[in-house]
Design a protein around this motif. Structure first.
Motif, PDB file in Angstrom:
ATOM      1  N   UNK A 136      11.680  45.786  14.083  1.00 18.90           N
ATOM      2  CA  UNK A 136      11.439  44.359  14.281  1.00 18.90           C
ATOM      3  C   UNK A 136      10.681  44.161  15.582  1.00 18.90           C
ATOM      4  N   UNK A 137       9.535  43.517  15.496  1.00 18.78           N
ATOM      5  CA  UNK A 137       8.685  43.280  16.658  1.00 18.78           C
ATOM      6  C   UNK A 137       8.702  41.801  17.012  1.00 18.78           C
ATOM      7  N   UNK A 138       9.066  41.422  18.240  1.00 13.39           N
ATOM      8  CA  UNK A 138       9.019  40.012  18.631  1.00 13.39           C
ATOM      9  C   UNK A 138       7.596  39.471  18.561  1.00 13.39           C
ATOM     10  N   UNK A 139       7.467  38.224  18.091  1.00 16.34           N
ATOM     11  CA  UNK A 139       6.145  37.591  18.006  1.00 16.34           C
ATOM     12  C   UNK A 139       5.953  36.509  19.048  1.00 16.34           C
ATOM     13  N   UNK A 140       6.960  36.273  19.903  1.00 15.80           N
ATOM     14  CA  UNK A 140       6.800  35.281  20.958  1.00 15.80           C
ATOM     15  C   UNK A 140       7.179  33.889  20.508  1.00 15.80           C
ATOM     16  N   UNK A 141       6.579  32.904  21.156  1.00 14.39           N
ATOM     17  CA  UNK A 141       6.919  31.507  20.912  1.00 14.39           C
ATOM     18  C   UNK A 141       5.652  30.675  20.873  1.00 14.39           C
ATOM     19  N   UNK A 142       5.761  29.453  20.345  1.00 20.68           N
ATOM     20  CA  UNK A 142       4.601  28.573  20.218  1.00 20.68           C
ATOM     21  C   UNK A 142       4.288  27.835  21.511  1.00 20.68           C
ATOM     22  N   UNK A 143       5.263  27.712  22.412  1.00 14.59           N
ATOM     23  CA  UNK A 143       5.020  27.016  23.666  1.00 14.59           C
ATOM     24  C   UNK A 143       5.645  25.632  23.697  1.00 14.59           C
ATOM     25  N   UNK A 144       5.493  24.929  24.822  1.00 13.25           N
ATOM     26  CA  UNK A 144       6.138  23.626  24.998  1.00 13.25           C
ATOM     27  C   UNK A 144       5.748  22.641  23.903  1.00 13.25           C
ATOM     28  N   UNK A 145       6.737  21.898  23.443  1.00 10.85           N
ATOM     29  CA  UNK A 145       6.494  20.857  22.453  1.00 10.85           C
ATOM     30  C   UNK A 145       6.594  21.303  21.012  1.00 10.85           C
ATOM     31  N   UNK A 146       6.800  22.587  20.743  1.00  9.71           N
ATOM     32  CA  UNK A 146       6.952  23.045  19.358  1.00  9.71           C
ATOM     33  C   UNK A 146       8.156  22.356  18.726  1.00  9.71           C
ATOM     34  N   UNK A 147       8.008  22.038  17.436  1.00 12.47           N
ATOM     35  CA  UNK A 147       9.021  21.192  16.797  1.00 12.47           C
ATOM     36  C   UNK A 147       9.261  21.648  15.361  1.00 12.47           C
ATOM     37  N   UNK A 148      10.525  21.582  14.949  1.00  9.57           N
ATOM     38  CA  UNK A 148      10.931  21.868  13.569  1.00  9.57           C
ATOM     39  C   UNK A 148      11.821  20.728  13.094  1.00  9.57           C
ATOM     40  N   UNK A 149      11.557  20.230  11.882  1.00  9.89           N
ATOM     41  CA  UNK A 149      12.399  19.186  11.299  1.00  9.89           C
ATOM     42  C   UNK A 149      13.015  19.688  10.008  1.00  9.89           C
ATOM     43  N   UNK A 150      14.343  19.586   9.928  1.00  7.60           N
ATOM     44  CA  UNK A 150      15.098  19.981   8.752  1.00  7.60           C
ATOM     45  C   UNK A 150      15.685  18.745   8.077  1.00  7.60           C
ATOM     46  N   UNK A 151      15.716  18.750   6.750  1.00  7.61           N
ATOM     47  CA  UNK A 151      16.387  17.685   6.005  1.00  7.61           C
ATOM     48  C   UNK A 151      17.679  18.235   5.420  1.00  7.61           C
ATOM     49  N   UNK A 152      18.793  17.598   5.718  1.00  8.09           N
ATOM     50  CA  UNK A 152      20.088  18.019   5.183  1.00  8.09           C
ATOM     51  C   UNK A 152      20.167  17.630   3.710  1.00  8.09           C
ATOM     52  N   UNK A 153      20.391  18.609   2.837  1.00  4.05           N
ATOM     53  CA  UNK A 153      20.510  18.330   1.408  1.00  4.05           C
ATOM     54  C   UNK A 153      21.962  18.121   0.986  1.00  4.05           C
ATOM     55  N   UNK A 154      22.885  18.392   1.895  1.00  7.03           N
ATOM     56  CA  UNK A 154      24.304  18.125   1.690  1.00  7.03           C
ATOM     57  C   UNK A 154      24.857  17.652   3.037  1.00  7.03           C
ATOM     58  N   UNK A 155      26.051  17.043   3.070  1.00  7.23           N
ATOM     59  CA  UNK A 155      26.656  16.740   4.370  1.00  7.23           C
ATOM     60  C   UNK A 155      26.904  18.052   5.111  1.00  7.23           C
ATOM     61  N   UNK A 156      26.437  18.140   6.340  1.00  5.69           N
ATOM     62  CA  UNK A 156      26.452  19.416   7.041  1.00  5.69           C
ATOM     63  C   UNK A 156      27.152  19.327   8.392  1.00  5.69           C
ATOM     64  N   UNK A 157      27.833  20.415   8.723  1.00  8.74           N
ATOM     65  CA  UNK A 157      28.275  20.667  10.085  1.00  8.74           C
ATOM     66  C   UNK A 157      27.278  21.639  10.689  1.00  8.74           C
TER      67      UNK A 157
END
Length: 271
Positions: free
Chosen positions: A188-209
């Motif tokens: 497994x080789x690290x690929x780093x990061x996208x940098x400041x401001x990178x964002x991911x949005x997830x939609x909950x398809x069930x009630x989640x903890x």
């Protein structure tokens, strides 16, 4: 015996000291009440954790504010915690270990826990899991939850306890904002990061903890412990609806959404 002289030496003084902090705002804390239109908003310090429950349909956005966050994520179906994120099935069922917009986070019941709606980072990891106390102690000198270089698993234990869960309830996690690539020989080789401001949005398809540990990735090649704040924001929404192209993007996705509909007793399309 030396008599304490601090402002908290008595209960009355301690109360006055505590009340004097009322209204104090620091950079990393929940915003209470949440801003209008949101369910939750919190900036999580590097080396810290958070936990929350969200209803089905909620959109959870994670933002790497300064470019060094690493959001290790676990998901459980609220009130059914035996159904939880399964990283192996998430990769195996979709024939893809690399997450991006349109990816599904699956349980071992073949159901969708969350859908990745948007992704500006592209650096995520379904393969490695989070760090352990032993590993962080070997690398940084301390892996305890309250030390200078806390391990993800130790932070997850604290978050899990808030929901009546224990260490035995902690499966492998997914990491956002720090990616890895699987080489032909299995390394497994690290690929780093996208940098400041990178964002991911997830939609909950069930009630989640939701449990999140913001801590350095276990394969970060740098000698020092690096982790900066993570912004967590949840807003109301609705689960992925019938007719949404995400539901029929692949045969595997279609089946996973149908399995989810059946579990929620709210079928949205015929079989």
């Amino acid at each position: 015996m030396t008599t304490p002289t601090t402002s908290t030496a008595t209960a009355v003084a301690a109360r006055a000291h505590a009340r004097a902090q009322h209204g104090t705002v620091v950079d990393c804390m929940p915003l209470l009440p949440p801003p209008p239109g949101t369910l939750w908003e919190e900036k999580v310090a590097g080396g810290n954790y958070t936990h929350l429950t969200v209803p089905a349909g909620a959109e959870l956005t994670l933002t790497d504010t300064e470019g060094e966050a690493c959001a290790h994520l676990l998901l459980y179906v609220t009130d059914r915690p035996w159904e939880r994120l399964n990283t192996a099935d998430t990769a195996k069922v979709q024939w893809n270990a690399y997450l991006g917009a349109g990816s599904l986070l699956l349980s071992d019941q073949g159901r969708v826990l969350a859908t990745v709606l948007r992704d500006t980072s592209g650096h995520h990891d379904t393969l490695t899991g989070t760090s352990t106390a032993a590993r962080n102690t070997a690398r940084y000198g301390d892996g305890s939850a309250h030390g200078p270089s806390p391990a993800g698993r130790e932070l997850f234990k604290l978050a899990a306890a808030k929901h009546g869960l224990t260490a035995r309830d902690l499966p492998p996690s997914i990491s956002f904002f720090r990616g890895v690539r699987a080489e032909p020989d299995g390394a497994l080789t690290p690929t780093g990061a996208a940098g400041p401001g990178a964002r991911v949005t997830l939609r909950a398809e069930q009630p989640l903890t939701v449990l999140i540990a913001n801590t350095a990735h276990p394969l970060d090649p740098r000698p020092g412990y690096h982790c900066t704040p993570l912004l967590v924001r949840a807003v109301p929404g609705t689960p992925t609806a019938a007719g949404d192209p995400l539901r029929t993007a692949t045969p595997e996705a279609h089946r996973a959404y149908l399995n989810t509909d059946a579990a929620n007793s709210t079928p949205r399309e015929g079989r």
